[in-house]
Design an enzyme around this catalytic site. Structure first.
Site, PDB file in Angstrom:
ATOM      1  CB  SER A 242      -0.816   0.000   1.162  1.00  0.00           C
ATOM      2  OG  SER A 242      -1.448   1.090   1.290  1.00  0.00           O
TER       3      SER A 242
ATOM      4  CG  ASP B 125      -5.387   2.855   0.696  1.00  0.00           C
ATOM      5  OD1 ASP B 125      -6.576   2.266   0.029  1.00  0.00           O
ATOM      6  OD2 ASP B 125      -4.563   2.627   1.267  1.00  0.00           O
TER       7      ASP B 125
ATOM      8  CG  MET C 271      -7.804   7.723   2.263  1.00  0.00           C
ATOM      9  SD  MET C 271      -7.043   7.948   3.644  1.00  0.00           S
ATOM     10  CE  MET C 271      -6.703   6.092   3.742  1.00  0.00           C
TER      11      MET C 271
ATOM     12  CG  HIS D 231      -9.374   0.976  -0.788  1.00  0.00           C
ATOM     13  ND1 HIS D 231      -9.125   0.396   0.129  1.00  0.00           N
ATOM     14  CD2 HIS D 231     -10.799   1.011  -0.975  1.00  0.00           C
ATOM     15  CE1 HIS D 231     -10.139   0.346   0.951  1.00  0.00           C
ATOM     16  NE2 HIS D 231     -11.100   0.654   0.485  1.00  0.00           N
TER      17      HIS D 231
ATOM     18  CG  MET E 157     -10.748   4.248   1.668  1.00  0.00           C
ATOM     19  SD  MET E 157      -9.526   4.257   2.996  1.00  0.00           S
ATOM     20  CE  MET E 157      -8.686   2.558   2.716  1.00  0.00           C
TER      21      MET E 157
ATOM     22  CG  MET F 162     -11.952  -2.052   4.823  1.00  0.00           C
ATOM     23  SD  MET F 162     -10.450  -1.640   3.863  1.00  0.00           S
ATOM     24  CE  MET F 162      -9.537  -0.802   5.238  1.00  0.00           C
TER      25      MET F 162
ATOM     26  CG  ASP G 104      -6.677  -2.256   2.886  1.00  0.00           C
ATOM     27  OD1 ASP G 104      -5.547  -1.893   3.333  1.00  0.00           O
ATOM     28  OD2 ASP G 104      -7.330  -1.328   1.996  1.00  0.00           O
TER      29      ASP G 104
END
Length: 239
Positions: A14, A41, A43, A72, A74, A143, A181
């Site tokens: 990650s 990620d 966000m 991903h 989020m 998660m 994850d």
């Protein structure tokens, strides 16, 4: 009787835990490593209580990455950003079940863009909620920490949840990969694979080590050794 060997799990470091001031270096040194995907990620500070990076940084990552980008989201309203994320280089796009009131439509939008379509489940979200859409998915991200921050402790209940998800996917005839994850390390990686995990996302465990490339190699060797021991045990039982 000889047991059937499972496919080796994919490793997805990650980049949230990488050195953002040296992101190109971090990406390039993973080019020849045991990393199969690079996990990104995004966000928004709304769906999760943190802001990471957006599409411009993802574009920069894509220019230097040799592995597929596992993105991903989020974020709230992920459907508004799918095309931009694909254009930035995403191979996989995962959205959160909790952020998508029209999840089936979003999954179809991702597929229409030519990307693998994934759904992430927060720790409190039960796997059975995916029953009616499981056959349409390419990936389910479980998660194993509460999303938003790296470095959190692994939630032990994840092992039970992965096993239940594996059963649901098999019953649904789904070929979706199970991704984990959060908090993945040598302490739990083999147990996660045994429970049904296909993809392991590791952040601080990899980038918090002195040598991320060596750490990924150690994780790969550890999983290979665990699979070998399991195969030998099954063969002895079936002899």
């Amino acid at each position: 009787m000889t047991s059937t060997r499972r496919l080796a799990p994919l490793l997805a470091p990650s980049l949230l835990a990488a050195d953002f001031a040296n992101l190109q270096f971090e990406i390039e040194r993973l080019a020849g490593s045991a990393a199969d995907w690079l996990h990104c990620d995004i966000m928004d500070g709304r769906f999760v209580p943190n802001i990471s990076f957006g599409v411009p940084v993802l574009q920069a990552i894509g220019r230097h990455a040799k592995q597929p980008l596992d993105v991903h989201l989020m974020i709230e309203d992920p459907q508004n950003y799918l095309a931009a994320v694909r254009d930035a280089g995403a191979t996989n796009i995962t959205v959160h079940y909790e952020a998508c009131p029209h999840l089936h439509r979003v999954i179809q939008q991702i597929k229409a863009l030519g990307c693998r379509a994934g759904v992430a489940l927060n720790p409190h979200t039960p796997v059975w909620l995916l029953e009616d859409i499981a056959a349409d998915l390419d990936l389910v991200c479980v998660m194993s920490v509460n999303p938003g921050f790296g470095g959190q402790a692994f939630i032990p209940n994840t092992l039970r949840k992965v096993a239940a998800l594996k059963e649901l996917l098999v019953d649904s005839g789904s070929s979706a990969l199970i991704e984990i994850d959060g908090g993945v390390s040598l302490d739990n990686a083999a147990a996660l694979v045994e429970a049904g995990a296909d993809v392991l996302v590791a952040g601080n465990f990899v980038f918090g080590s002195p040598d991320p490339v060596a750490t990924l190699a150690d994780l790969r060797a550890h999983l290979s050794e665990s699979e070998l021991l399991e195969d030998e045990s099954e063969e002895s039982l079936n002899a």
